[in-house]
Design a protein around this motif. Structure first.
Motif, PDB file in Angstrom:
ATOM      1  N   LEU A  95       0.820  -1.216   0.000  1.00 24.84           N
ATOM      2  CA  LEU A  95       0.000   0.000   0.000  1.00 24.84           C
ATOM      3  C   LEU A  95       0.852   1.264   0.000  1.00 24.84           C
ATOM      4  CD1 LEU A  95      -2.688  -1.016   2.656  1.00 24.84           C
ATOM      5  CD2 LEU A  95      -3.008  -0.913   0.173  1.00 24.84           C
ATOM      6  N   SER A  96       2.082   1.155   0.493  1.00 22.63           N
ATOM      7  CA  SER A  96       2.944   2.335   0.605  1.00 22.63           C
ATOM      8  C   SER A  96       3.979   2.433  -0.514  1.00 22.63           C
ATOM      9  CB  SER A  96       3.673   2.325   1.956  1.00 22.63           C
ATOM     10  OG  SER A  96       2.756   2.420   3.018  1.00 22.63           O
ATOM     11  N   MET A  97       3.905   1.563  -1.494  1.00 24.05           N
ATOM     12  CA  MET A  97       4.912   1.586  -2.554  1.00 24.05           C
ATOM     13  C   MET A  97       4.917   2.900  -3.327  1.00 24.05           C
ATOM     14  SD  MET A  97       6.832  -0.962  -2.332  1.00 24.05           S
ATOM     15  CE  MET A  97       7.717  -0.792  -3.895  1.00 24.05           C
ATOM     16  N   GLY A  98       3.759   3.570  -3.371  1.00 22.00           N
ATOM     17  CA  GLY A  98       3.715   4.870  -4.047  1.00 22.00           C
ATOM     18  C   GLY A  98       4.614   5.903  -3.404  1.00 22.00           C
TER      19      GLY A  98
ATOM     20  N   LYS B 252       3.820   1.173  11.382  1.00 21.85           N
ATOM     21  CA  LYS B 252       2.782   0.274  10.890  1.00 21.85           C
ATOM     22  C   LYS B 252       1.777   1.032  10.022  1.00 21.85           C
ATOM     23  CE  LYS B 252       2.994  -3.291  14.484  1.00 21.85           C
ATOM     24  NZ  LYS B 252       4.128  -2.832  15.296  1.00 21.85           N
ATOM     25  N   ILE B 253       2.256   2.151   9.473  1.00 21.27           N
ATOM     26  CA  ILE B 253       1.464   2.942   8.531  1.00 21.27           C
ATOM     27  C   ILE B 253       2.123   2.905   7.154  1.00 21.27           C
ATOM     28  CG2 ILE B 253       0.642   5.280   7.979  1.00 21.27           C
ATOM     29  CD1 ILE B 253       0.470   5.781  11.006  1.00 21.27           C
ATOM     30  N   THR B 254       3.445   3.101   7.134  1.00 17.62           N
ATOM     31  CA  THR B 254       4.189   3.016   5.877  1.00 17.62           C
ATOM     32  C   THR B 254       5.105   1.796   5.922  1.00 17.62           C
ATOM     33  OG1 THR B 254       5.806   4.641   6.727  1.00 17.62           O
ATOM     34  CG2 THR B 254       3.995   5.470   5.373  1.00 17.62           C
ATOM     35  N   PHE B 255       6.416   2.006   6.043  1.00 21.10           N
ATOM     36  CA  PHE B 255       7.357   0.886   6.061  1.00 21.10           C
ATOM     37  C   PHE B 255       8.024   0.780   7.435  1.00 21.10           C
ATOM     38  CE2 PHE B 255       7.944   2.184   1.433  1.00 21.10           C
ATOM     39  CZ  PHE B 255       7.059   1.231   0.956  1.00 21.10           C
TER      40      PHE B 255
ATOM     41  N   HIS C 244      -5.507   6.087   3.855  1.00 19.25           N
ATOM     42  CA  HIS C 244      -4.507   5.029   3.728  1.00 19.25           C
ATOM     43  C   HIS C 244      -4.738   3.939   4.782  1.00 19.25           C
ATOM     44  CE1 HIS C 244      -0.474   3.453   2.725  1.00 19.25           C
ATOM     45  NE2 HIS C 244      -0.255   3.354   4.028  1.00 19.25           N
ATOM     46  N   MET C 245      -5.081   4.353   6.008  1.00 18.98           N
ATOM     47  CA  MET C 245      -5.297   3.387   7.085  1.00 18.98           C
ATOM     48  C   MET C 245      -6.583   2.586   6.887  1.00 18.98           C
ATOM     49  SD  MET C 245      -2.590   3.469   8.678  1.00 18.98           S
ATOM     50  CE  MET C 245      -3.027   2.297   9.955  1.00 18.98           C
ATOM     51  N   ARG C 246      -7.535   3.145   6.153  1.00 20.48           N
ATOM     52  CA  ARG C 246      -8.735   2.358   5.808  1.00 20.48           C
ATOM     53  C   ARG C 246      -8.342   1.173   4.920  1.00 20.48           C
ATOM     54  NH1 ARG C 246     -11.654   7.584   5.226  1.00 20.48           N
ATOM     55  NH2 ARG C 246     -13.098   7.730   6.991  1.00 20.48           N
ATOM     56  N   LYS C 247      -7.374   1.388   4.053  1.00 17.88           N
ATOM     57  CA  LYS C 247      -6.902   0.309   3.189  1.00 17.88           C
ATOM     58  C   LYS C 247      -6.188  -0.764   4.013  1.00 17.88           C
ATOM     59  CE  LYS C 247      -6.310   3.540  -0.674  1.00 17.88           C
ATOM     60  NZ  LYS C 247      -5.316   4.216  -1.555  1.00 17.88           N
ATOM     61  N   HIS C 248      -5.406  -0.325   5.004  1.00 19.17           N
ATOM     62  CA  HIS C 248      -4.790  -1.290   5.910  1.00 19.17           C
ATOM     63  C   HIS C 248      -5.860  -2.138   6.607  1.00 19.17           C
ATOM     64  CE1 HIS C 248      -0.384  -0.542   6.376  1.00 19.17           C
ATOM     65  NE2 HIS C 248      -0.695   0.622   5.799  1.00 19.17           N
ATOM     66  N   ALA C 249      -6.890  -1.467   7.093  1.00 14.67           N
ATOM     67  CA  ALA C 249      -7.962  -2.178   7.795  1.00 14.67           C
ATOM     68  C   ALA C 249      -8.631  -3.202   6.896  1.00 14.67           C
ATOM     69  CB  ALA C 249      -8.987  -1.181   8.332  1.00 14.67           C
TER      70      ALA C 249
END
Length: 428
Positions: free
Chosen positions: A47-50, A259-262, A312-317
């Motif tokens: 999710l954080s590759m961008g 635990k949001i990006t890398f 972004h955190m919604r995508k993690h969820a």
């Protein structure tokens, strides 16, 4: 199926034979599954590759105030990052220092600085006969590892669904000047997933410690790590409550984007009072000329603002919610009503806390490991790895694939049933 304690000896022996047969079937699969740490899975990291494209060799790496992020300086972090992380932490940018990648490193530094140089002119802890810390338990093993490393005596404090036992906290800190701090994970706690109640936060803010250099180590590791949009934890902001209570210097509040990006390449932060900031920056100016401002800028350009981070955190969820639900469904299906275990149902964070019958946790973890599922070591969630009743096991659902997780959870419940049945039969 009825509770194990209500079964006759013959019924329980039949049950034990059946689950041992299931266990052997799993053991022969030669599994290699890891549920030992709360790590993001590959899909979360993707999710954080961008963020890798947010900066390149052709873009301007200057901040809005003209700071060149490629160079030395700006010891407390670039303003844009302080605004972003301030919104994440619910604190003013003026109260924040942006560090490197690890909030655990910032916590270690805070303890180390207090040991060698003291806090706000108070006696360095290393010169005192005794230094103690309160440790809400079960809790975060890496917190306990820091205080143990420095030889600080750790005092377990029972955790409730509303947070630490505040009657005990208030009494201890008000009477013992040797107690210098308490570890806290206030939202979606590690490992239970509990969130502190409003009353608990209020009582923390109004503490009257005997030690002038007592500090609350408020690790807001899971501040925006919700699993559900419709059911989120909301707790009062601790620095604001402390200021209103006349205790503005009482808290060190930590957070990071690990635990949001890398993990390992995020940014960590500390929010605290102006007095504490001044004290900390004196040491920090000797320790570094500045942290990684390019990485700070990368995070700002990737998220834009706090709304980008929330989305972004919604995508993690969406990635990890099915994993939590799969584990809980397995526990409900295989263990509910048997009277041999209890477990939490977190609405956020990274862990599920499981309580076995007394004296069973270590053997459950051992059996799971023999069959190819690595769990967090039993006892790790207590100071000195000493769980007095040997009951707590931290379950970490995020890292394995959903298919592997279902298999690991199934095996875990089989181990719980075997160990519990053996223990009860031994008393018949």
């Amino acid at each position: 199926m009825k509770a194990y304690t209500e079964m006759t000896k013959e019924e329980l022996e039949k049950e034990l034979a059946d689950v041992r047969e299931e266990y052997e079937r799993f053991r022969l699969m030669d599994l290699h599954l890891d549920m030992s740490r709360g790590k993001p899975c590959k899909e979360q990291l993707d999710l954080s590759m961008g963020m890798m494209d947010a900066l390149n060799s052709s873009v301007d790496l200057s901040c809005e105030d003209g700071t060149d992020c490629r160079n030395y300086g700006v010891i407390d972090g670039i303003e844009e990052a302080k605004v972003l992380i301030g919104d994440m932490m619910e604190n003013s940018p003026d109260n924040i220092i942006i560090y490197g990648n690890s909030s655990l490193n910032v916590m270690y530094d805070a303890v180390s600085r207090a040991m060698t140089h003291g806090i706000l002119g108070n006696t360095p802890w290393c010169k005192l006969d005794k230094v103690k810390f309160l440790c809400p338990s079960p809790g975060y093993d890496r917190h306990f590892a820091i205080t143990e490393y420095f030889g600080i005596e750790m005092i377990p404090v029972p955790m409730t669904e509303d947070g630490p036992d505040m009657d005990m906290v208030e009494e201890l800190v008000s009477k013992d000047e040797a107690i210098k701090g308490i570890w806290c994970v206030p939202k979606y706690s590690n490992p239970q997933g509990y969130s502190y109640s409003e009353e608990t936060v209020y009582r923390f803010a109004h503490l009257k410690p005997a030690a002038a250099d007592f500090r609350i180590f408020w690790d807001n590791a899971y501040g925006i790590h919700h699993l559900y949009d419709h059911d989120r934890a909301f707790i009062p902001e601790i620095l604001a409550e402390c200021k209103k209570a006349g205790n503005p210097d009482l808290v060190y509040k930590f957070a990071s984007t690990s635990k949001i990006t890398f993990p390992g390449s995020g940014i960590a932060s500390l929010a605290t009072s102006p007095n504490n900031l001044e004290d900390i920056l004196k040491q920090l100016s000797r320790q570094t000329i500045g942290h990684d401002k390019v990485n700070q800028l990368r995070h700002v350009r990737f998220f834009g603002d706090i709304s980008g981070m929330v989305e972004h955190m919604r995508k993690h969820a969406d990635v990890i919610r099915p994993k939590f639900e799969a584990v809980l469904d397995c526990f409900d299906r295989n263990l509910l009503g048997l009277g041999i275990g209890e477990w939490t149902r977190p609405m956020g964070g990274y862990f599920i806390s499981f309580e076995t019958m007394e004296g069973c946790a270590k053997e459950v973890v051992h059996m799971a490991k023999k069959a190819g599922v690595k769990m967090t070591e039993a006892g790790a969630t207590w100071p000195y790895h000493n769980d007095p009743k040997d009951t707590n096991i931290r379950v970490a659902p995020t890292y394995p694939t959903l298919e592997d997780l279902r298999m690991a959870a199934e095996l875990f419940t089989i181990c719980v049933r075997i160990v519990s049945a053996e223990k009860i039969l031994a008393t018949m």
